[in-house]
Design an enzyme around this catalytic site. Structure first.
Site, PDB file in Angstrom:
ATOM      1  N   LYS A 119     -54.445   2.459  -2.476  1.00  9.69           N
ATOM      2  CA  LYS A 119     -54.095   2.533  -1.053  1.00  9.69           C
ATOM      3  C   LYS A 119     -55.044   1.639  -0.263  1.00  9.69           C
ATOM      4  CE  LYS A 119     -52.661   6.117   1.275  1.00  9.69           C
ATOM      5  NZ  LYS A 119     -52.613   7.443   1.908  1.00  9.69           N
ATOM      6  N   HIS A 122     -48.461  14.807   7.640  1.00  8.19           N
ATOM      7  CA  HIS A 122     -48.778  13.376   7.667  1.00  8.19           C
ATOM      8  C   HIS A 122     -49.954  13.142   8.597  1.00  8.19           C
ATOM      9  CE1 HIS A 122     -48.271   9.031   7.815  1.00  8.19           C
ATOM     10  NE2 HIS A 122     -48.254   9.116   9.130  1.00  8.19           N
ATOM     11  N   HIS A 154     -55.614  14.155   2.549  1.00  8.75           N
ATOM     12  CA  HIS A 154     -56.364  14.013   3.801  1.00  8.75           C
ATOM     13  C   HIS A 154     -57.339  15.136   4.126  1.00  8.75           C
ATOM     14  CE1 HIS A 154     -53.922  10.565   4.680  1.00  8.75           C
ATOM     15  NE2 HIS A 154     -52.827  11.286   4.494  1.00  8.75           N
TER      16      HIS A 154
END
Length: 149
Positions: free
Chosen positions: A63, A141, A38
């Site tokens: 993904k 996350h 990310h």
């Protein structure tokens, strides 16, 4: 034979310990995984989704969606886990953090229905507050499902 068994057991234990230590040194931490999945240091265009997703090993299987925080300083993202963020409780009760300031994000959405490579993505650039989960004051996350303005 009985005298060799303790020595053999000791040798096997030492080898197992060495293998476990080597594996733990090379293992990706949750924070490192967050960065790989990310964070993109620099200017990422929306046309770069296919190549970045492949280089970051996010395409086996492909993904559906993945977002990259771009043009940001790592410490600014870490700060969301502390003073630069505030609690964000989800509907299902998860305790996340939302950034106090917006970040530039490139979101890569898979084109087509197959999750088997080769993967093709369409990118979208936006500026938004990010919602993340933190462990020990480090991001682990990125919450894709929450888009906060």
């Amino acid at each position: 034979m009985a005298s060799k068994s303790p020595a053999l057991l000791l040798l096997c234990s030492a080898l197992l310990l060495a293998v476990m230590c080597a594996a733990s040194v090379s293992a990706e931490t949750p924070y490192d995984k967050f960065l790989r999945q990310h964070y993109y240091n620099g200017g990422m265009s929306v046309q770069m989704c296919d190549s970045v997703m492949t280089r970051r090993s996010l395409v086996n299987p492909c993904k559906q969606t993945n977002s990259f925080i771009i043009n940001a300083i790592k410490n600014d993202i870490i700060a969301v886990c502390k003073e630069a963020g505030k609690p964000y409780i989800t509907r299902d009760g998860r305790n996340l953090r939302i950034s106090s300031k917006p970040f530039t994000v490139v979101t890569c959405n898979r084109k087509g229905g197959s999750n088997k490579p080769p993967c093709n993505y369409r990118g979208n650039r936006s500026t938004r507050n990010i919602v993340i989960d933190c462990v020990n004051d480090l991001p682990v996350h990125y919450e894709e499902g929450i888009i906060a303005a």
